[in-house]
Design an enzyme around this catalytic site. Structure first.
Site, PDB file in Angstrom:
ATOM      1  N   ASN A   9      31.996  37.281  36.498  1.00 43.35           N
ATOM      2  CA  ASN A   9      31.884  35.947  35.576  1.00 43.35           C
ATOM      3  C   ASN A   9      32.184  34.824  36.339  1.00 43.35           C
ATOM      4  O   ASN A   9      33.269  34.574  36.434  1.00 43.35           O
ATOM      5  CB  ASN A   9      32.475  36.131  34.219  1.00 43.35           C
ATOM      6  CG  ASN A   9      32.538  35.030  33.278  1.00 43.35           C
ATOM      7  OD1 ASN A   9      31.545  34.168  33.384  1.00 43.35           O
ATOM      8  ND2 ASN A   9      33.279  34.874  32.326  1.00 43.35           N
ATOM      9  N   LYS A  23      32.022  31.828  35.225  1.00 40.63           N
ATOM     10  CA  LYS A  23      32.278  30.609  34.501  1.00 40.63           C
ATOM     11  C   LYS A  23      31.551  29.494  35.215  1.00 40.63           C
ATOM     12  O   LYS A  23      30.308  29.543  35.538  1.00 40.63           O
ATOM     13  CB  LYS A  23      33.634  30.363  34.635  1.00 40.63           C
ATOM     14  CG  LYS A  23      34.640  31.674  34.302  1.00 40.63           C
ATOM     15  CD  LYS A  23      35.910  31.708  33.941  1.00 40.63           C
ATOM     16  CE  LYS A  23      36.644  32.969  33.782  1.00 40.63           C
ATOM     17  NZ  LYS A  23      37.867  32.836  33.272  1.00 40.63           N
ATOM     18  N   HIS A  77      33.675  35.247  24.785  1.00 39.57           N
ATOM     19  CA  HIS A  77      34.773  35.015  25.731  1.00 39.57           C
ATOM     20  C   HIS A  77      35.595  33.938  25.137  1.00 39.57           C
ATOM     21  O   HIS A  77      35.567  33.057  24.511  1.00 39.57           O
ATOM     22  CB  HIS A  77      34.127  34.396  26.968  1.00 39.57           C
ATOM     23  CG  HIS A  77      34.963  34.376  28.022  1.00 39.57           C
ATOM     24  ND1 HIS A  77      36.056  33.454  28.294  1.00 39.57           N
ATOM     25  CD2 HIS A  77      34.978  35.224  29.154  1.00 39.57           C
ATOM     26  CE1 HIS A  77      36.621  33.605  29.392  1.00 39.57           C
ATOM     27  NE2 HIS A  77      36.072  34.941  30.010  1.00 39.57           N
ATOM     28  N   GLU A 105      37.149  31.445  26.344  1.00 40.20           N
ATOM     29  CA  GLU A 105      37.076  30.159  26.612  1.00 40.20           C
ATOM     30  C   GLU A 105      35.901  29.419  25.651  1.00 40.20           C
ATOM     31  O   GLU A 105      36.119  28.513  25.220  1.00 40.20           O
ATOM     32  CB  GLU A 105      36.571  30.155  28.298  1.00 40.20           C
ATOM     33  CG  GLU A 105      37.737  30.228  29.025  1.00 40.20           C
ATOM     34  CD  GLU A 105      37.240  30.744  30.431  1.00 40.20           C
ATOM     35  OE1 GLU A 105      36.271  30.699  30.784  1.00 40.20           O
ATOM     36  OE2 GLU A 105      38.119  31.341  31.125  1.00 40.20           O
ATOM     37  N   GLU A 144      40.101  41.500  27.327  1.00 49.04           N
ATOM     38  CA  GLU A 144      40.794  40.040  28.063  1.00 49.04           C
ATOM     39  C   GLU A 144      41.838  39.402  27.186  1.00 49.04           C
ATOM     40  O   GLU A 144      41.612  38.559  26.780  1.00 49.04           O
ATOM     41  CB  GLU A 144      39.634  39.484  28.341  1.00 49.04           C
ATOM     42  CG  GLU A 144      38.393  39.649  29.308  1.00 49.04           C
ATOM     43  CD  GLU A 144      37.791  38.800  30.077  1.00 49.04           C
ATOM     44  OE1 GLU A 144      37.542  38.991  31.186  1.00 49.04           O
ATOM     45  OE2 GLU A 144      37.466  37.508  29.365  1.00 49.04           O
ATOM     46  N   GLY A 150      43.055  34.079  34.533  1.00 50.50           N
ATOM     47  CA  GLY A 150      43.040  32.996  35.469  1.00 50.50           C
ATOM     48  C   GLY A 150      44.704  32.642  35.717  1.00 50.50           C
ATOM     49  O   GLY A 150      45.023  31.614  36.190  1.00 50.50           O
ATOM     50  N   SER A 188      42.900  38.193  35.723  1.00 50.34           N
ATOM     51  CA  SER A 188      43.531  38.193  36.882  1.00 50.34           C
ATOM     52  C   SER A 188      43.424  39.394  37.469  1.00 50.34           C
ATOM     53  O   SER A 188      44.520  40.021  38.450  1.00 50.34           O
ATOM     54  CB  SER A 188      45.120  38.074  36.753  1.00 50.34           C
ATOM     55  OG  SER A 188      45.152  36.644  36.214  1.00 50.34           O
ATOM     56  N   GLY A 228      36.976  37.103  36.996  1.00 49.11           N
ATOM     57  CA  GLY A 228      36.633  35.884  37.242  1.00 49.11           C
ATOM     58  C   GLY A 228      36.432  35.328  38.435  1.00 49.11           C
ATOM     59  O   GLY A 228      35.646  35.710  39.240  1.00 49.11           O
ATOM     60  N   GLY A 229      37.522  34.716  38.886  1.00 50.79           N
ATOM     61  CA  GLY A 229      38.064  33.988  39.948  1.00 50.79           C
ATOM     62  C   GLY A 229      37.717  34.789  41.372  1.00 50.79           C
ATOM     63  O   GLY A 229      36.983  34.368  42.121  1.00 50.79           O
TER      64      GLY A 229
HETATM   65  P1  13P Z   1      40.243  35.791  35.962  1.00 52.61           P
HETATM   66  O1  13P Z   1      39.551  37.113  36.703  1.00 52.61           O
HETATM   67  O2  13P Z   1      39.821  34.565  36.800  1.00 52.61           O
HETATM   68  O3  13P Z   1      41.409  35.958  35.376  1.00 52.61           O
HETATM   69  O4  13P Z   1      38.999  35.757  34.802  1.00 52.61           O
HETATM   70  C1  13P Z   1      38.635  36.877  33.851  1.00 52.61           C
HETATM   71  C2  13P Z   1      37.857  36.502  32.846  1.00 52.61           C
HETATM   72  O5  13P Z   1      37.858  35.462  32.065  1.00 52.61           O
HETATM   73  C3  13P Z   1      36.325  36.973  33.071  1.00 52.61           C
HETATM   74  O6  13P Z   1      35.576  36.909  31.912  1.00 52.61           O
END
Ligand code: 13P
Length: 249
Positions: free
Chosen positions: A8, A10, A93, A95, A165, A171, A211, A232-233
């Protein structure tokens, strides 16, 4: 064991960067058994499709409208995504829930719309730190799951991946522990069993996100209780993501 590995992005990267990313990922994962799904921003989908075609990697979007079409300026519909060759869509999600005030009812409508257009769904659920601190995490995610799946039939569950999640792990560099993940996935499978059937609880695909990095991915993704990961990251670097995506778990 075959796992589902999802990226993802983002709101990161540009469409021009997607070409190189797609080509590298396609090459580096050519021999993996895992299922790989990349979810870049909407603006990247077309170019990603072009350069991922014929590879092991399938394409997902990060959001979809609950409405089918019409006067919804700025929204993207399920039929638009389907037409582009997108197979998956992330719905709910944290967010989007927190920043864009998406409610459980809206998420339920989005799931139904997406499924009716033949899109598969990556449904995100997870509690915040205060809820966890109050020892309400289990009840909270059970309710998120119940509300999201209202009116969804058992045979439609094969089109849904549940992503656990926890918000406090997204993050933050502090992933949930193996114990946390085992406990929560057991609870989610039990909830699906009670909503549908024992078999549905066993068969539902559950992935963990929050993470995941190069230090912890093997330990987490190898867990028998989960079917994969939502990253994510760490997915923004194609070499790092390819490494995770092609690993034998
Ligand atoms: P991170 O891997 O950056 O913590 O993000 C997880 C996430 O929200 C994936 O949708």
């Amino acid at each position: 064991m075959k796992k589902i590995i999802i990226a993802n992005f983002k709101m990161n990267t540009t469409p021009s960067e997607m070409k190189g990313y797609s080509m590298t990922l396609a090459t580096k994962t050519a021999n993996t058994k895992n299922q790989i799904i990349v979810c870049p921003p909407f603006t990247h989908l077309s170019i990603a499709k072009q350069f991922l075609d014929g590879s092991k990697v399938t394409l997902g979007a990060q959001n979809v409208s609950d409405a089918e079409k019409g006067t919804y300026t700025g929204e993207i519909s399920a039929s638009m995504l389907k037409d582009l060759g997108v197979e998956y869509v992330i719905i709910g999600h944290s967010e989007r829930r927190s920043r864009f005030k998406e409610t459980d009812r809206m998420i339920n409508r989005k799931i139904k719309t997406a499924l009716s257009y033949g899109l598969k769904v990556i449904l995100c659920i997870g509690e915040d730190l205060a809820t966890r601190g109050a020892k309400q995490a289990g009840a909270f995610v059970r309710k998120q799951l119940d509300d999201a799946l209202k009116g969804i039939y058992e045979n439609e569950l094969e089109g849904i991946i549940v992503a656990y999640e926890p918000i406090w792990a997204i993050g933050t560099g502090k992933s949930a522990t193996v114990k946390d993940i085992e406990k929560m996935t057991a609870l989610l499978r039990k909830e699906i069993s009670s909503l549908y059937s024992e078999k549905a609880g066993e068969n539902i695909n559950i992935v963990y996100g929050g993470s995941i990095d190069l230090n912890n991915y093997k330990k987490i993704i190898s867990l028998p209780c989960i079917n994969g990961a939502l990253i994510g990251g760490t997915s923004l670097d194609v070499d790092n993501f390819s490494l995770i995506a092609r690993e034998n778990y």
